[in-house]
Scaffold this motif. Structure first.
Motif, PDB file in Angstrom:
ATOM      1  N   LYS A   6     -75.305 -32.486 -46.456  1.00 33.47           N
ATOM      2  CA  LYS A   6     -73.751 -31.307 -47.132  1.00 33.47           C
ATOM      3  C   LYS A   6     -73.496 -30.726 -45.795  1.00 33.47           C
ATOM      4  CE  LYS A   6     -76.850 -30.110 -51.644  1.00 33.47           C
ATOM      5  NZ  LYS A   6     -76.874 -29.089 -51.915  1.00 33.47           N
ATOM      6  N   TYR A   7     -74.109 -31.171 -44.464  1.00 37.39           N
ATOM      7  CA  TYR A   7     -73.356 -30.208 -42.886  1.00 37.39           C
ATOM      8  C   TYR A   7     -72.926 -31.074 -42.650  1.00 37.39           C
ATOM      9  CZ  TYR A   7     -76.735 -26.407 -45.017  1.00 37.39           C
ATOM     10  OH  TYR A   7     -77.090 -25.436 -46.123  1.00 37.39           O
ATOM     11  N   SER A   8     -72.500 -30.343 -41.263  1.00 32.55           N
ATOM     12  CA  SER A   8     -71.359 -30.809 -40.686  1.00 32.55           C
ATOM     13  C   SER A   8     -72.413 -32.062 -39.657  1.00 32.55           C
ATOM     14  CB  SER A   8     -70.596 -29.983 -39.563  1.00 32.55           C
ATOM     15  OG  SER A   8     -69.924 -29.548 -40.579  1.00 32.55           O
ATOM     16  N   HIS A   9     -72.461 -32.528 -38.478  1.00 28.33           N
ATOM     17  CA  HIS A   9     -72.696 -33.662 -38.003  1.00 28.33           C
ATOM     18  C   HIS A   9     -72.971 -32.715 -36.083  1.00 28.33           C
ATOM     19  CE1 HIS A   9     -73.494 -36.814 -40.025  1.00 28.33           C
ATOM     20  NE2 HIS A   9     -72.525 -37.664 -40.046  1.00 28.33           N
ATOM     21  N   ARG A  10     -73.736 -32.566 -35.500  1.00 28.41           N
ATOM     22  CA  ARG A  10     -74.350 -32.078 -33.802  1.00 28.41           C
ATOM     23  C   ARG A  10     -73.208 -32.234 -33.216  1.00 28.41           C
ATOM     24  NH1 ARG A  10     -77.059 -35.791 -34.525  1.00 28.41           N
ATOM     25  NH2 ARG A  10     -77.845 -37.304 -32.880  1.00 28.41           N
ATOM     26  N   ASP A  18     -76.503 -42.964 -26.654  1.00 27.57           N
ATOM     27  CA  ASP A  18     -75.252 -42.476 -26.944  1.00 27.57           C
ATOM     28  C   ASP A  18     -74.906 -41.658 -28.230  1.00 27.57           C
ATOM     29  OD1 ASP A  18     -74.947 -42.309 -24.154  1.00 27.57           O
ATOM     30  OD2 ASP A  18     -74.480 -44.124 -24.166  1.00 27.57           O
ATOM     31  N   VAL A  19     -75.429 -41.854 -29.047  1.00 27.55           N
ATOM     32  CA  VAL A  19     -75.282 -41.477 -30.157  1.00 27.55           C
ATOM     33  C   VAL A  19     -74.129 -40.533 -30.720  1.00 27.55           C
ATOM     34  CG1 VAL A  19     -76.337 -40.443 -32.655  1.00 27.55           C
ATOM     35  CG2 VAL A  19     -77.378 -42.505 -31.947  1.00 27.55           C
ATOM     36  N   SER A  20     -74.905 -39.414 -29.502  1.00 30.20           N
ATOM     37  CA  SER A  20     -74.014 -38.162 -29.593  1.00 30.20           C
ATOM     38  C   SER A  20     -72.945 -38.017 -28.263  1.00 30.20           C
ATOM     39  CB  SER A  20     -74.672 -36.774 -29.277  1.00 30.20           C
ATOM     40  OG  SER A  20     -75.754 -36.733 -30.502  1.00 30.20           O
ATOM     41  N   PHE A  21     -73.452 -38.483 -27.312  1.00 32.25           N
ATOM     42  CA  PHE A  21     -72.732 -38.763 -26.494  1.00 32.25           C
ATOM     43  C   PHE A  21     -71.447 -38.885 -25.837  1.00 32.25           C
ATOM     44  CE2 PHE A  21     -72.067 -39.845 -21.797  1.00 32.25           C
ATOM     45  CZ  PHE A  21     -72.094 -38.213 -20.731  1.00 32.25           C
ATOM     46  N   LYS A  22     -70.905 -40.490 -26.477  1.00 34.58           N
ATOM     47  CA  LYS A  22     -70.131 -41.054 -26.635  1.00 34.58           C
ATOM     48  C   LYS A  22     -68.909 -40.480 -27.292  1.00 34.58           C
ATOM     49  CE  LYS A  22     -71.880 -43.823 -30.486  1.00 34.58           C
ATOM     50  NZ  LYS A  22     -71.851 -45.506 -30.815  1.00 34.58           N
ATOM     51  N   LYS A  23     -69.401 -39.944 -28.090  1.00 37.40           N
ATOM     52  CA  LYS A  23     -68.429 -38.949 -29.395  1.00 37.40           C
ATOM     53  C   LYS A  23     -67.781 -37.859 -29.050  1.00 37.40           C
ATOM     54  CE  LYS A  23     -70.726 -40.874 -33.748  1.00 37.40           C
ATOM     55  NZ  LYS A  23     -71.696 -41.506 -33.133  1.00 37.40           N
ATOM     56  N   ILE A  24     -68.371 -37.149 -27.864  1.00 36.40           N
ATOM     57  CA  ILE A  24     -68.327 -36.111 -27.327  1.00 36.40           C
ATOM     58  C   ILE A  24     -66.992 -36.235 -26.073  1.00 36.40           C
ATOM     59  CG2 ILE A  24     -68.724 -34.127 -25.300  1.00 36.40           C
ATOM     60  CD1 ILE A  24     -70.455 -34.222 -28.094  1.00 36.40           C
ATOM     61  N   LEU A  25     -65.468 -35.207 -26.865  1.00 35.74           N
ATOM     62  CA  LEU A  25     -64.678 -35.680 -26.246  1.00 35.74           C
ATOM     63  C   LEU A  25     -64.162 -34.599 -25.138  1.00 35.74           C
ATOM     64  CD1 LEU A  25     -62.532 -36.026 -29.680  1.00 35.74           C
ATOM     65  CD2 LEU A  25     -62.825 -37.259 -27.744  1.00 35.74           C
ATOM     66  N   ALA A  26     -64.692 -34.076 -24.398  1.00 36.34           N
ATOM     67  CA  ALA A  26     -64.796 -33.522 -22.902  1.00 36.34           C
ATOM     68  C   ALA A  26     -63.710 -34.052 -21.707  1.00 36.34           C
ATOM     69  CB  ALA A  26     -66.739 -32.335 -22.880  1.00 36.34           C
ATOM     70  N   PRO A  27     -63.231 -33.609 -21.173  1.00 32.70           N
ATOM     71  CA  PRO A  27     -62.848 -33.625 -19.898  1.00 32.70           C
ATOM     72  C   PRO A  27     -63.749 -33.942 -18.946  1.00 32.70           C
ATOM     73  CG  PRO A  27     -61.499 -31.973 -20.619  1.00 32.70           C
ATOM     74  CD  PRO A  27     -62.373 -31.968 -21.322  1.00 32.70           C
ATOM     75  N   ILE A  40     -69.301 -29.592 -32.250  1.00 30.08           N
ATOM     76  CA  ILE A  40     -70.014 -29.854 -30.919  1.00 30.08           C
ATOM     77  C   ILE A  40     -68.003 -29.864 -29.898  1.00 30.08           C
ATOM     78  CG2 ILE A  40     -70.010 -31.118 -28.411  1.00 30.08           C
ATOM     79  CD1 ILE A  40     -72.690 -30.934 -28.876  1.00 30.08           C
ATOM     80  N   ASN A  41     -67.636 -31.059 -30.686  1.00 33.23           N
ATOM     81  CA  ASN A  41     -66.061 -31.244 -30.203  1.00 33.23           C
ATOM     82  C   ASN A  41     -65.572 -29.905 -30.754  1.00 33.23           C
ATOM     83  OD1 ASN A  41     -66.021 -33.853 -29.095  1.00 33.23           O
ATOM     84  ND2 ASN A  41     -66.771 -35.021 -30.850  1.00 33.23           N
ATOM     85  N   ASN A  42     -65.617 -29.163 -31.602  1.00 33.42           N
ATOM     86  CA  ASN A  42     -64.916 -27.992 -32.797  1.00 33.42           C
ATOM     87  C   ASN A  42     -64.693 -26.841 -31.375  1.00 33.42           C
ATOM     88  OD1 ASN A  42     -63.730 -29.616 -35.158  1.00 33.42           O
ATOM     89  ND2 ASN A  42     -65.684 -28.771 -36.133  1.00 33.42           N
ATOM     90  N   ILE A  43     -66.396 -26.834 -31.053  1.00 37.33           N
ATOM     91  CA  ILE A  43     -65.915 -25.907 -30.258  1.00 37.33           C
ATOM     92  C   ILE A  43     -65.913 -25.748 -28.643  1.00 37.33           C
ATOM     93  CG2 ILE A  43     -67.914 -24.450 -28.419  1.00 37.33           C
ATOM     94  CD1 ILE A  43     -70.435 -24.940 -30.670  1.00 37.33           C
TER      95      ILE A  43
END
Length: 219
Positions: free
Chosen positions: A25-29, A53-62, A33-36
């Motif tokens: 029922k809740y957002s994924h980590r 890389d379950v999370s790492f590949k999805k992170i949109l940081a420069p 992180i990307n919202n922040i």
């Protein structure tokens, strides 16, 4: 793993009540992180523990760095070795490495040293639902470890504020600011806290917040 579970069943803590968290029922980590990152215009991201890389590949940081001794990320080493030589500060640090109290606490303390003033540290797996999810060593395929004990310890420290966001197995939140409401339970040995302690006190121990409160805290 079955042998370890049997050993714990025989000689470990006997407390089998459970918390009814439905994480679907809740957002994924990684979405949080990307919202922040987007909301606060963060540029730099560090991830400790990058399995597959379950999370790492999805992170949109420069700019992003991932540290893992086994696979994933950008740096093949332990977090202790990384922090020993690191000279870079980060806007957001996500800790999802070895899920054991002593290592998590060390990762948090090291991360604080390299966190930008208005940055945030997030820690995964802070809200185990059952005793089997937090045993050391691991006895269940769904494993949070005793990460929660590191959050309780951090709640007592004067120079950081610590919360737990109710989302994706529990996201610990650490901010580098004076702790206005420290936990004052006079706990002598955090490592030996029991699941019964956690179950009976988890709302107060973990300082629970929801996702919107998290965004408000770090704006």
């Amino acid at each position: 793993m079955l042998l370890r579970r049997l050993k714990f069943y025989i000689s470990g803590e006997k407390y089998y009540k459970k918390l009814n968290y439905d994480w679907h029922k809740y957002s994924h980590r990684f979405d949080i992180i990307n919202n922040i990152i987007k909301k606060n215009k963060y540029n730099s991201y560090l991830e400790i523990g990058c399995q597959a890389d379950v999370s790492f590949k999805k992170i949109l940081a420069p700019y992003k760095i991932g540290v893992d001794p086994m696979d994933g990320g950008t740096h093949r080493m332990t977090s202790d070795d990384f922090f020993k030589d690191n000279k870079k500060n980060f806007d957001i640090i996500f800790i999802d490495g070895l899920h054991e109290y002593s290592q998590v606490l060390r990762d948090i303390k090291n991360s604080i040293r390299f966190l930008n003033k208005k940055g945030v540290i997030l820690i995964h797996d802070c809200l185990p639902a059952k005793i089997w999810h937090q045993t050391i060593p691991q006895t269940h395929s769904s494993w949070n470890g005793d990460v929660w004990k590191a959050i309780v310890k951090c709640r007592t420290l004067k120079d950081i504020e610590t919360y737990t966001c109710v989302a994706d197995q529990g996201l610990g939140v650490v901010l580098k600011k004076k702790n206005k409401y420290p936990l004052e339970d006079n706990i002598r040995d955090f490592k030996n806290l029991t699941f019964k302690d956690y179950y009976n006190n988890h709302k107060r121990f973990m300082n629970l917040i929801d996702e919107n409160e998290l965004y408000d805290l770090i704006k």
